[in-house]
Design a protein around this motif. Structure first.
Motif, short mmCIF file in Angstrom:
data_model
loop_
_atom_site.label_atom_id
_atom_site.label_comp_id
_atom_site.label_asym_id
_atom_site.label_seq_id
_atom_site.Cartn_x
_atom_site.Cartn_y
_atom_site.Cartn_z
N ALA A 198 0.82 -0.83 0.06
CA ALA A 198 -0.23 0.02 0.22
C ALA A 198 0.72 1.43 -0.09
N TYR A 199 0.55 2.42 -0.45
CA TYR A 199 1.02 3.41 -0.71
C TYR A 199 -0.27 4.77 -0.24
N GLU A 200 0.30 5.58 0.32
CA GLU A 200 -0.39 6.53 0.08
C GLU A 200 0.45 8.51 -0.07
N ASP A 201 -0.25 8.79 -0.47
CA ASP A 201 0.59 10.56 -0.79
C ASP A 201 1.38 10.55 -1.85
N LEU A 202 1.55 10.02 -2.42
CA LEU A 202 3.02 10.23 -3.66
C LEU A 202 2.29 11.27 -4.92
N GLU A 203 3.39 12.04 -4.94
CA GLU A 203 3.00 13.16 -5.83
C GLU A 203 4.31 13.37 -6.81
N ILE A 204 3.41 13.29 -7.82
CA ILE A 204 4.40 13.40 -8.67
C ILE A 204 4.74 14.54 -9.91
N THR A 205 5.49 15.92 -9.77
CA THR A 205 4.74 16.98 -10.78
C THR A 205 5.62 17.64 -11.39
N GLN A 206 5.42 18.25 -12.29
CA GLN A 206 6.27 18.98 -12.99
C GLN A 206 7.63 18.45 -13.15
N ASN A 207 7.97 17.24 -13.71
CA ASN A 207 8.99 16.98 -14.05
C ASN A 207 9.03 16.97 -15.90
N HIS A 208 10.37 16.86 -16.34
CA HIS A 208 10.59 16.08 -17.67
C HIS A 208 11.02 15.08 -18.25
N ILE A 209 10.27 13.61 -18.29
CA ILE A 209 10.52 12.41 -18.53
C ILE A 209 10.61 11.73 -19.89
N THR A 210 11.62 11.11 -20.23
CA THR A 210 11.75 10.53 -21.37
C THR A 210 12.79 9.98 -20.75
N SER A 211 12.80 9.10 -22.33
CA SER A 211 13.80 7.74 -22.32
C SER A 211 15.50 8.01 -23.27
N ASN A 212 16.37 7.21 -23.29
CA ASN A 212 17.40 7.49 -24.76
C ASN A 212 17.05 7.11 -25.12
N GLU A 213 15.99 6.69 -26.23
CA GLU A 213 15.83 5.67 -27.41
C GLU A 213 16.35 5.87 -28.08
N GLU A 214 16.18 6.91 -28.46
CA GLU A 214 17.73 6.84 -29.62
C GLU A 214 18.99 6.62 -29.91
N GLU A 215 19.39 6.35 -28.84
CA GLU A 215 20.96 5.36 -28.43
C GLU A 215 20.88 4.69 -28.23
N THR A 216 20.01 4.11 -27.46
CA THR A 216 20.17 2.39 -27.44
C THR A 216 19.13 1.69 -27.92
N GLY A 217 17.96 2.34 -28.37
CA GLY A 217 16.68 1.32 -29.36
C GLY A 217 16.03 0.52 -28.58
N ASP A 218 16.06 0.83 -27.21
CA ASP A 218 15.22 0.65 -25.81
C ASP A 218 13.98 1.83 -25.85
N SER A 219 13.27 1.58 -25.42
CA SER A 219 11.84 2.97 -24.67
C SER A 219 11.39 2.11 -23.51
N VAL A 220 11.79 2.62 -22.66
CA VAL A 220 11.03 2.41 -21.02
C VAL A 220 9.98 2.70 -20.94
N ASN A 221 8.72 2.56 -19.89
CA ASN A 221 8.09 3.47 -18.98
C ASN A 221 8.13 4.84 -19.04
N GLY A 222 7.68 5.79 -18.62
CA GLY A 222 7.62 6.80 -18.18
C GLY A 222 7.65 7.13 -17.25
N ILE A 223 5.96 6.58 -16.14
CA ILE A 223 6.08 6.10 -14.86
C ILE A 223 5.22 4.74 -14.26
N ALA A 224 6.46 3.81 -14.56
CA ALA A 224 5.37 2.69 -13.77
C ALA A 224 5.45 1.81 -12.11
#
Length: 360
Positions: A212-238
């Motif tokens: 159980a999790y309570e009060d998790l706040e994720i805000t005003q971030n810039h989230i990306t993968s370096n897919e261009e360099e690795t050929g992989d893409s990960v999920n943003g928030i998982a």
């Protein structure tokens, strides 16, 4: 930043001041070869600072010198620790690495000057605010020097922790929130994930199952993968499951707001058997250029009092051209319930160039 601790190794008096958040100005009082007093001054660009867990306890060393026409060169040397531990506005301690700062703090703020830090940061002390050079500045649109954690992860293992104003790049997972850790704020960070093995640029784990999790706040971030360099893409928030078919995880008062998430597999992913309850909000996010869906709630047990509103979706499924069966929002096998008299709501989301808006 306030001035962090400065020491000198040759008996000269040293003073320091951090100005404009990017510059350290140091003055040394020294004697030249014929006994005359002379002041040595040096201005440092803090973007040149580097630190790692194996660095010397003596801090970052610099030498200032001036040429005296009568007596030759005069030299003074000094060092400073780039991590300051504060109680309110008062500097309590200074350390060479971020982890050293965490280990010495007891519910205080830790300020880290701009520069590169090659260390896997583990925040295992509660009630800590970890602040980079850009703390308080929206990561989606800013300029200036950054505090960079390069090729490593920030592991949040204690409650009531804030991560604010950092750049974390080239890591399998930029930020990991451990099982059952509550009251976590991840804000104003530039987060770049590495390989698909990382699962999420921000990963909220559930290794034991049923967390159980309570009060998790994720805000005003810039989230990306370096897919261009690795050929992989990960999920943003998982939100990861523990591999259990009936993990029955509960998320209370989850806030995912005002983030830019792009070039990832799925923008926001909740895996199996997750209850999303009580004032959960996913709003104001800009999700673009994914390989899969924008938001996926995969076989949640219940959705009660949940708002998914005012998000912008574009080029969903277009990262590798898989867009025909992709959707802005996908929800599998959910029971919708009312929480505290509030129904769940999906509304006012803006879609551009997407074949499917909502798949249930």
């Amino acid at each position: 930043f306030e001035a962090v601790e400065v020491t000198e190794d040759n008996g000269h008096e040293a003073t320091a001041e951090v100005t404009d958040d990017t510059t350290l100005e140091v003055s040394l009082e020294a004697d030249n070869d014929v006994g005359d007093d002379i002041e040595l001054s040096v201005t440092l660009d803090l973007s040149d600072v580097t630190s790692n867990e194996d660095a010397s306890d003596d801090g970052v060393d610099y030498t200032a010198s001036v040429e005296d026409g009568n007596a030759g060169d005069t030299t003074g040397s000094f060092s400073f620790d780039p991590v300051g531990v504060f109680d309110g506005e008062d500097l309590q301690d200074s350390e060479q690495s971020i982890n050293d700062g965490v280990s010495t703090t007891t519910g205080e703020s830790i300020e880290v000057v701009p520069g590169d830090y090659a260390e896997n940061v583990v925040v295992d002390q509660a009630e800590v605010s970890l602040e980079g050079a850009q703390a308080g500045e929206d990561a989606r649109d800013r300029s200036g020097e950054e505090t960079v954690i390069d090729g490593n992860t920030v592991d949040i293992e204690a409650e009531d922790v804030t991560l604010d104003g950092f750049t974390v790049e080239d890591a399998d997972r930029a930020v990991v929130v451990s099982d059952g850790v509550n009251d976590v704020q991840i804000q104003n960070n530039i987060l770049d994930g590495g390989s698909a093995n990382g699962f999420g640029v921000i990963s909220v784990s559930d290794d034991a199952g049923g967390t159980a999790y309570e009060d998790l706040e994720i805000t005003q971030n810039h989230i990306t993968s370096n897919e261009e360099e690795t050929g992989d893409s990960v999920n943003g928030i998982a939100f990861q499951s523990g591999g259990n078919d009936n993990s029955d995880r509960e998320l209370e008062n989850l806030q995912i707001t005002d983030n830019d998430i792009e070039d990832v597999f799925t923008g926001i992913l909740l895996t199996e058997e997750t209850d999303l309850n009580n004032d959960a909000e996913i709003s104001g996010n800009d999700l673009s250029t994914t390989d899969s869906h924008g938001i996926t709630l995969f076989t949640p047990e219940t959705l009660s009092g949940v708002e998914i509103t005012d998000n912008e979706f574009s080029e969903i499924g277009e990262l590798r051209g898989n867009g025909d069966d992709r959707a802005a929002i996908r929800i599998d096998d959910a029971d919708f319930e009312t929480a505290n008299g509030v129904d769940s709501e999906i509304s006012a989301n803006e879609l551009t160039d997407i074949p499917n808006g909502l798949l249930i």
